[in-house]
Design an enzyme around this catalytic site. Structure first.
Site, PDB file in Angstrom:
ATOM      1  N   GLY A 172       6.162  -4.502   4.524  1.00 17.07           N
ATOM      2  CA  GLY A 172       5.694  -4.802   3.175  1.00 17.07           C
ATOM      3  C   GLY A 172       4.189  -4.714   3.049  1.00 17.07           C
ATOM      4  N   ASP A 173       3.480  -5.110   4.108  1.00 20.17           N
ATOM      5  CA  ASP A 173       2.019  -5.019   4.112  1.00 20.17           C
ATOM      6  C   ASP A 173       1.582  -3.559   4.094  1.00 20.17           C
ATOM      7  OD1 ASP A 173       2.248  -7.771   4.488  1.00 20.17           O
ATOM      8  OD2 ASP A 173       2.030  -7.605   6.664  1.00 20.17           O
ATOM      9  N   ALA A 174       2.267  -2.728   4.863  1.00 15.46           N
ATOM     10  CA  ALA A 174       1.953  -1.303   4.901  1.00 15.46           C
ATOM     11  C   ALA A 174       2.213  -0.660   3.546  1.00 15.46           C
ATOM     12  CB  ALA A 174       2.778  -0.616   5.983  1.00 15.46           C
TER      13      ALA A 174
END
Length: 312
Positions: free
Chosen positions: A252-254
């Site tokens: 999700g961060d990526a």
């Protein structure tokens, strides 16, 4: 002109990724591989932005030898750091892949004093007008989720473009400050409105409600189902590539970082979403953050759908 970008990680960490054939209690379980990475959700955002060629400054709390490791590793990557140093030791989290199972052991982190919280808020208050600031992840001991609203207020007053990726229901209080983007997942979006589960129709309805309450944009990460982007002018659904999932911790961060990176580099919403979906998937297929090598190939299998439903 590319805006100055800051990331703010309230609860930084070192993530230890391990792979074992199987995991059993009361015996020595020897690993096949191990990998240490500086972490915290917006630490991941900083790293991915840098891989895209987007310079940024990392803010947040660090402490002890683990905190120094995080600072050193980011600086080696060319990321500017301006951390607030605290007493105590930055946490270490462990992620264990055992066959087709994944175990996640996440620590709480050190306690933050009021003085150190004030020091961080003061740093945010000095960020230049027009900059973009990404705030994500959990809050450590000694800090309540009221800090999200404090940061939102400062961002509004100083005309900063605030991006929020938080699970706290305080997100709803932050919407009156008109954040540039919020990025919940399906479970978080449901939780914000007191629901355990939501259908696809409810997903769209609640995403639109976030816009009506003040957010400028919403990007809902949906794991293997892709993502959903909502603004006042458009709604876009994006699929995700299929493959062998190794680690979901940073996907999700990526997704968020690559979407923001492509937007500030001048890409269209559609192309930014396509790239972000591929980057999120490439990360899920890796031990940690993807190195972007597989992203062009993965983009070929992604479909983008424009949903023509206006926000009333």
């Amino acid at each position: 002109m590319i805006p100055i970008i800051y990331t703010c990680t309230l609860n930084t960490a070192i993530d230890l990724f391990m792979d074992v054939d199987s995991l059993h209690p009361s015996v020595v379980n020897r690993t096949n591989t191990e990998d240490y990475q500086p972490n915290g959700k917006t630490i991941n955002v900083s790293i991915m932005l840098k891989r895209l060629g987007v310079n940024n400054t990392a803010l947040g709390f660090i402490g002890g030898f683990t905190g120094k490791y995080i600072e050193s590793e980011l600086q080696k990557l060319g990321i500017i750091t301006d951390f607030t140093e605290i007493e105590g030791i930055t946490r270490v989290n462990a992620f264990v892949r055992a066959g087709d199972q994944e175990f996640k052991l996440v620590n709480k982190g050190p306690e933050i004093s009021l003085d150190k919280k004030t020091e961080l808020i003061n740093k945010i208050n000095k960020i230049p007008k027009g900059s973009l600031i990404v705030v994500s992840g959990s809050f450590p001991r000694g800090i309540t989720d009221d800090i999200y609203e404090e940061i939102a207020n400062v961002s509004k007053q100083n005309e900063l473009r605030l991006v929020l990726d938080i699970s706290s229901k305080k997100l709803l209080n932050c919407l009156r400050y008109h954040p540039y983007l919020v990025k919940p997942n399906r479970e978080e979006l449901a939780s914000f409105f007191g629901k355990n589960e939501i259908t696809d129709d409810e997903l769209l309805e609640l995403g639109k409600e976030i816009i009506k309450m003040g957010a400028q944009r919403v990007l809902v990460s949906l794991g293997e189902e892709g993502s959903l982007y909502i603004s006042e002018s458009e709604v876009v659904r994006v699929t995700t590539p299929q493959g062998k999932v190794i680690n979901t911790a940073c996907a999700g961060d990526a997704l968020l970082a690559s979407f923001l990176g492509k937007i500030v580099l001048g890409e269209t919403i559609e192309e930014a979403l396509r790239f972000a979906s591929a980057t999120g998937a490439a990360t899920a297929f890796s031990m940690g953050l993807a190195d972007l090598e597989d992203v062009p190939g993965l983009m070929k299998s992604i479909n983008v759908y424009h949903i023509t439903q206006p926000i009333n």
